[in-house]
Design an enzyme around this catalytic site. Sequence first.
Site, PDB file in Angstrom:
ATOM      1  N   ASP A   1      -9.181   7.984   8.258  1.00 45.58           N
ATOM      2  CA  ASP A   1     -10.173   6.971   7.893  1.00 45.58           C
ATOM      3  C   ASP A   1     -10.320   5.948   9.008  1.00 45.58           C
ATOM      4  OD1 ASP A   1     -12.006   5.706   5.987  1.00 45.58           O
ATOM      5  OD2 ASP A   1     -10.496   4.116   5.850  1.00 45.58           O
TER       6      ASP A   1
ATOM      7  N   ILE B   1       0.835  -1.199   0.000  1.00 43.10           N
ATOM      8  CA  ILE B   1       0.000   0.000   0.000  1.00 43.10           C
ATOM      9  C   ILE B   1       0.870   1.250   0.000  1.00 43.10           C
ATOM     10  CG2 ILE B   1      -1.713   1.321   1.295  1.00 43.10           C
ATOM     11  CD1 ILE B   1      -2.815  -1.343   2.339  1.00 43.10           C
TER      12      ILE B   1
ATOM     13  N   HIS C   1     -13.573   4.204   8.103  1.00 46.37           N
ATOM     14  CA  HIS C   1     -12.822   2.999   7.737  1.00 46.37           C
ATOM     15  C   HIS C   1     -13.307   2.432   6.398  1.00 46.37           C
ATOM     16  CE1 HIS C   1     -10.222  -0.263   9.811  1.00 46.37           C
ATOM     17  NE2 HIS C   1     -10.086  -0.353   8.512  1.00 46.37           N
TER      18      HIS C   1
ATOM     19  N   SER D   1      -4.621   3.476   7.925  1.00 45.76           N
ATOM     20  CA  SER D   1      -4.156   2.150   8.327  1.00 45.76           C
ATOM     21  C   SER D   1      -4.887   1.640   9.561  1.00 45.76           C
ATOM     22  CB  SER D   1      -2.649   2.184   8.574  1.00 45.76           C
ATOM     23  OG  SER D   1      -2.159   0.894   8.884  1.00 45.76           O
ATOM     24  N   ARG D   2      -4.457   2.054  10.749  1.00 45.46           N
ATOM     25  CA  ARG D   2      -5.099   1.669  11.999  1.00 45.46           C
ATOM     26  C   ARG D   2      -5.103   2.867  12.935  1.00 45.46           C
ATOM     27  NH1 ARG D   2      -6.759  -1.790   9.372  1.00 45.46           N
ATOM     28  NH2 ARG D   2      -6.811  -4.055   9.717  1.00 45.46           N
TER      29      ARG D   2
ATOM     30  N   GLU E   1     -12.592   3.198  17.461  1.00 45.51           N
ATOM     31  CA  GLU E   1     -13.682   3.089  16.482  1.00 45.51           C
ATOM     32  C   GLU E   1     -14.598   1.888  16.714  1.00 45.51           C
ATOM     33  OE1 GLU E   1     -12.077   0.825  12.552  1.00 45.51           O
ATOM     34  OE2 GLU E   1     -11.061   2.727  12.969  1.00 45.51           O
TER      35      GLU E   1
END
Length: 334
Positions: A257, A154, A294, A232-233, A262
Amino acid sequence: MEILAFGVQSDEKPLIEKAFEGHHDVRCLDVFLNEDTAPIAAGYEIISTSVNATLNHRVLQTLAAGGTQLIAQRSTGFNNIDLRVAERLGLTVARVSYYSPYSVAEFAWTLAMAVNRRIVRASTRTRDFDFRLDGLLGRDLRGRTVGVLGTGKIGEAFTRIAHGFGMNLLGWDVAENPNCVALGMKYVDKEQLFAEADVISLHVPLLPTTEHLVDAAALRAMKDDAILVNSSRGGLIDTKALVTELRAGRFAGVGLDVYEAEAGLFFLDKSLDVVEDDTLARLVTFPNVLVTSHQAYYTVDAVGQIIETTVQNVLDYQAGRRSENVLVPAESSS
């Protein structure tokens, strides 16, 4: 055999049902796997979970007691799974080790461009027939510096787009990617990257060593007008520290994102609920911050590959085959 799939989005359901057609029946649920919903899996040998599933020791014990033997997660990340407990309980756990890297890389740039050019604010204004340009001033990307933390598949795709913009390329990773080097990327320590980059994008997995990789010190080291993107996270960024810096008027834009708390929020409709997460509530009030739920991976191409791999993981399990997607049992104990 019927397979139980948790956390299935409405767009995904027909794709999952079609992919399993001719192999198994599949029961799709829109609820996420957690301690409250785990008992639903009783009697199902095979279940499939989404990225926001909770697979702690209590959930895993409930699954094992109910007869589950395979957990096929529909994501690359697996930080939500207690793998040691899963192995102790004799569960097999598989993930999707690869899907289209372009889905996430392109979305990361979408976030960067949206905050840079104030797209959300501009769109909101024009809906009210306000066509002023005040407050919408952005910057050219050409000639500026991008910092990429994590240059795997990525990160490489993200870098190729940056190269197309004509940007200077800085990278940080445990190992250099020769494809990124060929594009002109210079690998530096993360402190230098934070200090010099105009755009910073995160593409590393969430591990104990990367949790809060972007902490208060890293945020303070960044340029006041930097753009920070995380697709990513959520746990890679210390969100409370980020809010502190934003309150001080720093950063040209932040595109997120993912969010470190979350679980229980993203993928759900909370529009009529009282928001109890004060950090998230404060975060979304900043005009230079864009938060999405996400969705970076959410393209027909990527979701299709994720589902196809999940089906193959199920078939491999039943045939007694082991692939690179199997996380548990560990290779040494198989």
